[in-house]
Design a protein around this motif. Structure first.
Motif, PDB file in Angstrom:
ATOM      1  N   LEU A 125       0.829  -1.208   0.000  1.00  0.00           N
ATOM      2  CA  LEU A 125       0.000   0.000   0.000  1.00  0.00           C
ATOM      3  C   LEU A 125       0.862   1.256   0.000  1.00  0.00           C
ATOM      4  O   LEU A 125       0.560   2.234  -0.699  1.00  0.00           O
ATOM      5  CB  LEU A 125      -0.931  -0.002   1.212  1.00  0.00           C
ATOM      6  CG  LEU A 125      -2.143  -0.929   1.141  1.00  0.00           C
ATOM      7  CD1 LEU A 125      -2.929  -0.884   2.440  1.00  0.00           C
ATOM      8  CD2 LEU A 125      -3.043  -0.556  -0.034  1.00  0.00           C
ATOM      9  N   ARG A 126       1.944   1.229   0.779  1.00  0.00           N
ATOM     10  CA  ARG A 126       2.844   2.396   0.802  1.00  0.00           C
ATOM     11  C   ARG A 126       3.430   2.645  -0.587  1.00  0.00           C
ATOM     12  O   ARG A 126       3.504   3.785  -1.044  1.00  0.00           O
ATOM     13  CB  ARG A 126       3.953   2.186   1.832  1.00  0.00           C
ATOM     14  CG  ARG A 126       3.546   2.517   3.265  1.00  0.00           C
ATOM     15  CD  ARG A 126       4.744   2.584   4.188  1.00  0.00           C
ATOM     16  NE  ARG A 126       5.362   1.268   4.359  1.00  0.00           N
ATOM     17  CZ  ARG A 126       5.023   0.411   5.323  1.00  0.00           C
ATOM     18  NH1 ARG A 126       4.066   0.739   6.177  1.00  0.00           N
ATOM     19  NH2 ARG A 126       5.632  -0.744   5.427  1.00  0.00           N
ATOM     20  N   GLU A 127       3.860   1.597  -1.249  1.00  0.00           N
ATOM     21  CA  GLU A 127       4.423   1.754  -2.589  1.00  0.00           C
ATOM     22  C   GLU A 127       3.367   2.292  -3.560  1.00  0.00           C
ATOM     23  O   GLU A 127       3.658   3.156  -4.395  1.00  0.00           O
ATOM     24  CB  GLU A 127       4.926   0.409  -3.102  1.00  0.00           C
ATOM     25  CG  GLU A 127       6.161  -0.102  -2.393  1.00  0.00           C
ATOM     26  CD  GLU A 127       6.596  -1.453  -2.914  1.00  0.00           C
ATOM     27  OE1 GLU A 127       7.726  -1.857  -2.599  1.00  0.00           O
ATOM     28  OE2 GLU A 127       5.818  -2.109  -3.634  1.00  0.00           O
ATOM     29  N   MET A 128       2.173   1.790  -3.441  1.00  0.00           N
ATOM     30  CA  MET A 128       1.123   2.139  -4.396  1.00  0.00           C
ATOM     31  C   MET A 128       0.714   3.610  -4.297  1.00  0.00           C
ATOM     32  O   MET A 128       0.268   4.214  -5.277  1.00  0.00           O
ATOM     33  CB  MET A 128      -0.079   1.242  -4.136  1.00  0.00           C
ATOM     34  CG  MET A 128      -1.059   1.167  -5.272  1.00  0.00           C
ATOM     35  SD  MET A 128      -2.281  -0.117  -4.975  1.00  0.00           S
ATOM     36  CE  MET A 128      -3.116   0.507  -3.523  1.00  0.00           C
ATOM     37  N   PHE A 129       0.891   4.211  -3.112  1.00  0.00           N
ATOM     38  CA  PHE A 129       0.513   5.609  -2.931  1.00  0.00           C
ATOM     39  C   PHE A 129       1.728   6.534  -2.837  1.00  0.00           C
ATOM     40  O   PHE A 129       1.582   7.701  -2.466  1.00  0.00           O
ATOM     41  CB  PHE A 129      -0.377   5.754  -1.701  1.00  0.00           C
ATOM     42  CG  PHE A 129      -1.770   5.224  -1.904  1.00  0.00           C
ATOM     43  CD1 PHE A 129      -2.700   5.940  -2.640  1.00  0.00           C
ATOM     44  CD2 PHE A 129      -2.155   3.985  -1.394  1.00  0.00           C
ATOM     45  CE1 PHE A 129      -3.979   5.451  -2.841  1.00  0.00           C
ATOM     46  CE2 PHE A 129      -3.432   3.489  -1.590  1.00  0.00           C
ATOM     47  CZ  PHE A 129      -4.357   4.218  -2.328  1.00  0.00           C
ATOM     48  N   ARG A 159       7.814   3.056  -8.623  1.00  0.00           N
ATOM     49  CA  ARG A 159       7.433   2.634  -9.970  1.00  0.00           C
ATOM     50  C   ARG A 159       6.072   1.927 -10.002  1.00  0.00           C
ATOM     51  O   ARG A 159       5.515   1.717 -11.075  1.00  0.00           O
ATOM     52  CB  ARG A 159       8.519   1.763 -10.592  1.00  0.00           C
ATOM     53  CG  ARG A 159       8.676   0.370 -10.001  1.00  0.00           C
ATOM     54  CD  ARG A 159       9.918  -0.326 -10.560  1.00  0.00           C
ATOM     55  NE  ARG A 159      10.007  -1.716 -10.155  1.00  0.00           N
ATOM     56  CZ  ARG A 159       9.531  -2.728 -10.888  1.00  0.00           C
ATOM     57  NH1 ARG A 159       8.952  -2.481 -12.040  1.00  0.00           N
ATOM     58  NH2 ARG A 159       9.628  -3.980 -10.458  1.00  0.00           N
ATOM     59  N   ARG A 160       5.550   1.569  -8.855  1.00  0.00           N
ATOM     60  CA  ARG A 160       4.217   0.981  -8.786  1.00  0.00           C
ATOM     61  C   ARG A 160       3.175   1.988  -8.290  1.00  0.00           C
ATOM     62  O   ARG A 160       2.099   1.597  -7.825  1.00  0.00           O
ATOM     63  CB  ARG A 160       4.225  -0.259  -7.883  1.00  0.00           C
ATOM     64  CG  ARG A 160       4.989  -1.440  -8.485  1.00  0.00           C
ATOM     65  CD  ARG A 160       4.828  -2.704  -7.634  1.00  0.00           C
ATOM     66  NE  ARG A 160       5.402  -3.863  -8.285  1.00  0.00           N
ATOM     67  CZ  ARG A 160       6.689  -4.219  -8.196  1.00  0.00           C
ATOM     68  NH1 ARG A 160       7.524  -3.480  -7.481  1.00  0.00           N
ATOM     69  NH2 ARG A 160       7.139  -5.280  -8.832  1.00  0.00           N
ATOM     70  N   PHE A 161       3.475   3.260  -8.388  1.00  0.00           N
ATOM     71  CA  PHE A 161       2.544   4.296  -7.964  1.00  0.00           C
ATOM     72  C   PHE A 161       1.218   4.138  -8.703  1.00  0.00           C
ATOM     73  O   PHE A 161       1.162   4.101  -9.925  1.00  0.00           O
ATOM     74  CB  PHE A 161       3.141   5.682  -8.243  1.00  0.00           C
ATOM     75  CG  PHE A 161       2.227   6.836  -7.912  1.00  0.00           C
ATOM     76  CD1 PHE A 161       1.720   6.998  -6.627  1.00  0.00           C
ATOM     77  CD2 PHE A 161       1.866   7.758  -8.901  1.00  0.00           C
ATOM     78  CE1 PHE A 161       0.878   8.069  -6.319  1.00  0.00           C
ATOM     79  CE2 PHE A 161       1.037   8.825  -8.605  1.00  0.00           C
ATOM     80  CZ  PHE A 161       0.543   8.974  -7.306  1.00  0.00           C
ATOM     81  N   ARG A 162       0.132   3.979  -7.921  1.00  0.00           N
ATOM     82  CA  ARG A 162      -1.233   3.840  -8.412  1.00  0.00           C
ATOM     83  C   ARG A 162      -1.400   2.660  -9.371  1.00  0.00           C
ATOM     84  O   ARG A 162      -2.280   2.664 -10.236  1.00  0.00           O
ATOM     85  CB  ARG A 162      -1.719   5.145  -9.072  1.00  0.00           C
ATOM     86  CG  ARG A 162      -1.790   6.315  -8.083  1.00  0.00           C
ATOM     87  CD  ARG A 162      -2.474   7.516  -8.695  1.00  0.00           C
ATOM     88  NE  ARG A 162      -3.877   7.235  -9.039  1.00  0.00           N
ATOM     89  CZ  ARG A 162      -4.874   7.183  -8.164  1.00  0.00           C
ATOM     90  NH1 ARG A 162      -4.642   7.402  -6.877  1.00  0.00           N
ATOM     91  NH2 ARG A 162      -6.103   6.931  -8.565  1.00  0.00           N
ATOM     92  N   TYR A 163      -0.587   1.623  -9.163  1.00  0.00           N
ATOM     93  CA  TYR A 163      -0.745   0.425  -9.986  1.00  0.00           C
ATOM     94  C   TYR A 163      -1.695  -0.537  -9.287  1.00  0.00           C
ATOM     95  O   TYR A 163      -1.412  -0.995  -8.166  1.00  0.00           O
ATOM     96  CB  TYR A 163       0.597  -0.252 -10.243  1.00  0.00           C
ATOM     97  CG  TYR A 163       0.479  -1.472 -11.124  1.00  0.00           C
ATOM     98  CD1 TYR A 163      -0.072  -1.371 -12.403  1.00  0.00           C
ATOM     99  CD2 TYR A 163       0.878  -2.725 -10.673  1.00  0.00           C
ATOM    100  CE1 TYR A 163      -0.209  -2.490 -13.211  1.00  0.00           C
ATOM    101  CE2 TYR A 163       0.754  -3.848 -11.483  1.00  0.00           C
ATOM    102  CZ  TYR A 163       0.200  -3.729 -12.749  1.00  0.00           C
ATOM    103  OH  TYR A 163       0.071  -4.838 -13.550  1.00  0.00           O
ATOM    104  N   PRO A 164      -2.826  -0.870  -9.898  1.00  0.00           N
ATOM    105  CA  PRO A 164      -3.884  -1.614  -9.192  1.00  0.00           C
ATOM    106  C   PRO A 164      -3.676  -3.117  -9.087  1.00  0.00           C
ATOM    107  O   PRO A 164      -4.600  -3.837  -8.687  1.00  0.00           O
ATOM    108  CB  PRO A 164      -5.131  -1.305 -10.033  1.00  0.00           C
ATOM    109  CG  PRO A 164      -4.619  -1.021 -11.390  1.00  0.00           C
ATOM    110  CD  PRO A 164      -3.262  -0.402 -11.216  1.00  0.00           C
TER     111      PRO A 164
END
Length: 780
Positions: free
Chosen positions: A119-123, A128-133
C-alpha cells in the motif's frame, strides 16, 4: 565450509506440510540457512516444502528451532519430519526449482488483501508501482483465484500470460527481496491493465483514465461492474437512493440486503457499532463482509434501500489494490454486491460478465488477468464472542480442515462429498485434511449446477484426486444426490442433520460422545417428514440416534409454502385447532375465501401438505403470526424479522411447551407456545416482547432436552444458528447448566458446512467398520 568439514558434519532432510507455499517460505529458509552457516537446498513440491541442510549439529538444531519459531507471518506448519542423510561435499545453500511429479497435498493460500508495504508503494509518487492496481508481494495478493495446479509457481497460475520485465525479474529471483517468487508479481510495464467498457463491451478508456471515469460514473449515480479478485461486483453510491433502487430492479433483488464497501475502519465506526473482534475481522487480510449493528447516523451515508427493515449492515474494507484506488477517490461507502442475477453464481470472466450483467451495469471496469475460479465475498458475524463464517469463499477457501486422528480410516483413499443443494459446497479429503470448495450457491439454478461440476472437477484436478467413494445427502431429489448417483451408483448416503452435527464436531477436532442440536429449514427423513428440529446422540463409536425432534405440522403447498410464511402459520394453527382454525382471525384476514377452501381440502385430504418438523419453518410461521412477514423474497427473510424484533426487547419471559415420549424418541410440542403467543397478542403485548419470549422458549427447549440426554458436549449446527439472539441465548443457558457448548466458526452452520460433515461421518463409520450408508439410514 570445505569438503573435509562437510564429511564430518551432519545432513538433515526436512519435509514440511501446511501453508508454506506463496508465503515467502523459501526465501525465509534461504536466509535462515545462511545465518546458521548451513549448506543445502530448499524447494517446493506438491506436498509442501522440502529442505536439506548440512552443518554442525548445534547449528542444525538452532535452524530447526528458528524454522518453527520465526516462520513468515502467513505460514502455518501442519507437519514437519526430519531424517538423516549422508553428507555431501557442498559449500552453499540453494533454492531449487519446484518438483511437481507427485500427487499434491500442499495447501494453497487464499487470496489476501494488500499488505502495508504494498500500500505504501502504491501511494508513493516516486515508486514505480505508484497507483498500480495489481501490486502484490509474498505477503499479499491473489493466490487461490489465479492458481490452476500445484505446486504454486507462476507457470501454474494465470499470471503466466504476463512475462516479467527486467526490473520485476530481478525482484523475483532475489532471495533477499520480499517479491522473491511472488507469483503474481507485476508492474505497470509488464503486468495486467485496466480497461473501462460500456454495457456492450466496447472500450471507453484504459489504465488510470479507466479508473477515473469509473469513479466519475459512480458519483453520477451509475452502476459499475468491477472485476474484483474472485469475480465481479456491482458498485453504486450507497447514499444515492435512486441508484440503489435501480440496482435492485435490474438485479431482481427487491429486499435482500446489499453489502457495503467502506474506505477505512474509521468511517465504518461512524456508521456502525464495532467491537474489537469485529474490527479485527474487518482489517484482517481475509477481508470478509462483516455483519455489524448500524448506528442511527448511518442513514446520512447509507440509503434505507441498502438494507430495508434491517438493523445491521454488511460491511467490508478494500480487498485489493484496485478497491483501494477506487474508493480513495470517493471517500464514501459504496454498495458492493455480487456481480450476478439473483440466484445465480458470481460472474468471473470478462465475456460472461458482459453477457450476463449487460442489462444491469452501465459500465464495466475490467482487467486482463484471468480468474481461475469464481470466489464470492465471504461473510462473517460475531456470535457468542467468536467469529462465525456464514459464507466461506474469498479469503478463507481453500484452507483445509484437519480431522481428528481416527484408526484405520485413511487407507481407502480420498473421499468426495457433494454437500446439499442450498448454499452448496463440495469437499475432497486427503488423509486428515478436508479441502472444502468455495461457496457455490443454490443448485436449483442451471448456472450454479455448471459451477458445481466445475468446482468438483477443479478440486479433484487440483489435488490429482480419484476419490474412492462419493458421499451425498439422502434426499433423493437433490441435484447433488442425483449427480452423485450418476457419478458413483454405490455412493454413500449421509442424513442431512447427521452431516450438520459432524461438520461442527469436525471443525472442533472432536470425536467422543456428544449431543447434536441440529435446527434448520429442511432435511429429508426416510419417513417422508421434512425434518429440521433434531436432537441427535452420537455414542463416539458407530451409532447416531435421533432422540428428539420438534412436533410436526402440515406445510400447505409443500416447498412453495416456504415463500409464504402465512401458509406455514396456517399449518401451525390447523395442527393446533383443526377446522376451528378457519374461523380464527388470522386465516380470515390473511386468506381469501377461495384460498381458505383450498387450504381446507389440502389439510383434510393430506394433499400437497407434507408434514414438517422444521425449526426454520416454525420461525417463518411465527413471523407471520407476529405480523412481520406474510411473503418473502429471499431465504431467511422471515426468520430474520423475528430475530430483529427480539433484539428490541430485554424480556426474560418465556412461553410454556411440552415434552412427549414416543417409544425411544421424544417430541418437543410447541402448541402451548403458539397458544400463549397468540394470547399475548390479544392482550396487547408488544411484538418485540413476544418475539424475544419465543426465542427464550426455544433456548429452554434445547436445555430441557440436553438435561435429559445427559451428554456433556453439545454441538449446535444448522441454518437456524445463524440467528445471534437464539445462538447466544441457548449457549448461555446450556453453559449455566454445566454443558460444554460448541458452535461453528470455521465452516458455516448452514448447508455450506454439510460437505465437511459428510466426509467426517464417513470417516467415523469407516473407523467403526460400519458402512456409511447403513449408519446414515439408521438415524433418519
Amino acid at each position: 565450509m570445505n569438503s573435509n568439514t562437510a564429511m564430518t558434519s551432519e545432513r538433515w532432510h526436512i519435509a514440511i506440510g501446511g501453508l508454506v507455499q506463496g508465503v515467502g517460505f523459501r526465501p525465509f529458509v534461504y536466509r535462515l540457512a545462511k545465518t546458521c552457516n548451513l549448506s543445502g537446498w530448499v524447494l517446493n513440491d506438491s506436498h509442501g516444502v522440502q529442505i536439506e541442510v548440512q552443518g554442525d549439529r548445534q547449528q542444525l538444531r538452532n535452524f530447526l528451532h528458528k524454522l518453527r519459531k520465526d516462520k513468515p507471518p502467513l505460514a502455518r506448519i501442519s507437519s514437519l519430519t526430519t531424517e538423516s542423510r549422508p553428507p555431501c561435499p557442498e559449500t552453499n545453500f540453494r533454492i531449487l526449482n519446484s518438483d511437481g511429479d507427485t500427487p499434491p497435498s500442499a495447501t494453497i493460500l487464499p487470496d489476501l488483501a494488500p499488505c502495508p508495504d504494498c500500500l505504501r508503494e502504491m501511494f508513493a509518487p516516486d515508486n514505480r508501482r505508484f497507483r498500480y492496481p495489481f501490486t502484490s508481494c509474498t505477503q499479499c495478493g491473489p493466490r487461490f483465484s489465479i492458481a490452476e495446479r500445484l505446486p504454486y509457481d507462476r507457470a501454474n497460475t494465470t499470471m503466466r500470460d504476463f512475462p516479467l520485465c527486467e526490473s520485476c525479474r530481478i525482484e523475483y529471483e532475489d532471495p533477499q527481496n520480499r517479491r522473491f517468487h511472488a507469483e503474481p508479481n507485476a508492474c505497470p510495464t509488464c503486468g495486467p491493465q485496466l480497461q473501462l467498457c460500456d454495457a456492450n463491451g466496447r472500450g471507453v478508456a484504459v489504465r488510470e483514465d479507466a479508473l477515473k471515469q469509473a469513479r466519475q460514473a459512480i458519483e453520477a449515480g451509475q452502476i459499475v461492474a468491477l472485476k474484483s479478485i474472485g469475480g465481479f461486483q456491482l458498485l453504486v453510491d450507497a447514499s444515492n437512493s435512486d441508484a440503489v433502487l435501480r440496482l435492485r430492479a435490474r438485479k431482481r433483488r427487491p429486499l435482500k440486503p446489499f453489502a457495503l464497501l467502506y474506505p477505512d475502519v474509521e468511517s465504518v465506526e461512524q456508521d456502525c457499532s464495532v467491537s474489537d473482534l469485529e474490527k479485527g475481522l474487518l482489517e484482517a487480510q481475509e477481508r470478509p463482509i462483516v455483519l455489524l449493528a448500524a448506528r442511527g447516523q448511518a442513514r446520512r451515508h447509507v440509503a434505507a434501500a441498502v438494507a430495508p427493515d434491517n438493523p445491521n449492515l454488511g460491511v467490508m474494507l478494500p480487498s485489493s489494490p484496485l478497491h483501494h484506488l477506487l474508493i480513495a477517490g470517493l471517500q464514501r461507502p459504496l454498495v458492493a454486491t455480487s456481480g450476478n442475477l439473483s440466484g445465480e453464481p458470481i460472474c468471473y470472466d470478462n465475456g460472461g460478465a458482459i453477457e450476463r450483467l449487460g442489462a444491469i451495469a452501465d459500465l464495466f471496469l475490467l482487467h486482463d488477468r484471468s480468474i481461475a475460479r469464481p470466489l464470492d465475498d465471504s461473510v462473517v458475524r460475531e456470535m457468542d464472542g467468536s467469529p462465525v463464517v456464514l459464507r466461506r469463499a474469498r479469503g478463507y477457501a481453500p484452507l483445509p480442515v484437519e480431522l481428528p486422528v481416527l484408526p484405520d480410516t485413511f487407507s481407502a483413499g480420498d473421499l468426495l462429498a457433494v454437500g446439499a443443494d442450498l448454499k452448496n459446497t463440495a469437499a475432497i479429503s486427503r488423509g486428515r485434511a478436508v479441502y472444502v470448495t468455495q461457496h457455490i450457491g443454490d443448485l436449483q439454478n442451471r448456472v450454479a449446477r455448471e459451477v458445481f461440476e466445475q468446482a468438483v472437477d477443479d478440486l479433484a484436478g487440483f489435488y490429482r484426486s480419484e476419490p474412492a467413494a462419493v458421499i451425498a445427502d439422502l434426499h433423493p431429489a437433490y441435484v447433488s444426490s442425483r449427480w452423485a448417483r450418476q457419478r458413483d451408483p454405490q455412493y454413500l448416503g449421509a442424513q442431512h442433520h447427521v452431516a450438520h452435527f459432524f461438520s461442527c464436531m469436525a471443525e472442533h477436532g472432536y470425536r467422543g460422545r456428544a449431543l447434536g442440536i441440529c435446527w434448520d429449514g429442511t432435511g429429508w427423513g426416510a419417513d417422508g417428514i421434512v425434518r429440521g428440529g433434531e436432537f441427535l446422540c452420537w455414542d463416539g463409536r458407530e451409532q447416531v440416534q435421533r432422540i428428539a425432534g420438534l412436533r410436526t405440522f402440515p406445510l400447505p403447498g409443500g416447498e412453495g409454502a416456504i415463500r409464504e410464511p402465512r401458509r406455514q402459520a396456517a399449518g401451525l394453527l390447523y395442527a393446533v385447532m383443526g377446522e376451528r382454525a378457519f374461523a380464527g382471525k388470522f386465516l380470515l384476514e390473511q386468506f381469501s375465501a377461495g384460498e381458505r377452501h383450498n387450504l381446507a381440502r389440502m389439510f383434510e385430504r393430506k394433499i400437497n401438505s407434507p408434514l414438517c418438523s422444521s425449526a426454520g419453518r416454525l420461525f417463518d410461521g411465527v413471523a407471520a403470526l407476529l405480523g412481520l412477514a406474510n411473503a418473502v423474497t429471499f431465504e431467511g427473510q422471515a426468520a430474520m424479522a423475528v430475530e430483529f424484533a427480539a433484539q428490541q426487547s430485554a424480556t426474560t419471559r418465556s412461553y410454556p411447551f411440552a415434552i412427549n415420549q414416543h417409544d425411544s424418541c421424544r417430541t418437543l410440542d410447541w402448541e402451548p407456545l403458539v397458544a400463549a403467543l397468540l394470547q399475548d397478542g390479544e392482550q396487547g403485548v408488544s411484538v418485540p416482547d413476544r418475539a424475544r419470549a419465543f426465542h427464550n422458549t426455544l433456548a429452554q427447549m434445547m436445555c430441557a432436552m440436553a438435561v435429559r440426554a445427559g451428554e456433556e458436549n453439545i454441538f449446535l449446527s444448522g441454518g437456524v444458528f445463524q440467528n445471534r439472539v437464539l445462538t447466544e441465548s441457548a449457549a448461555t443457558l446450556l453453559r449455566q447448566e454445566g454443558f460444554r457448548v460448541h458452535c461453528h466458526c470455521v465452516v458455516p452452520p448452514n448447508d455450506g458446512g454439510i460437505a465437511l460433515g459428510q466426509i467426517y461421518y464417513a470417516r467415523c463409520m469407516a473407523a467403526a467398520r460400519t458402512p456409511a450408508e447403513e449408519g446414515s439410514r439408521q438415524c433418519v
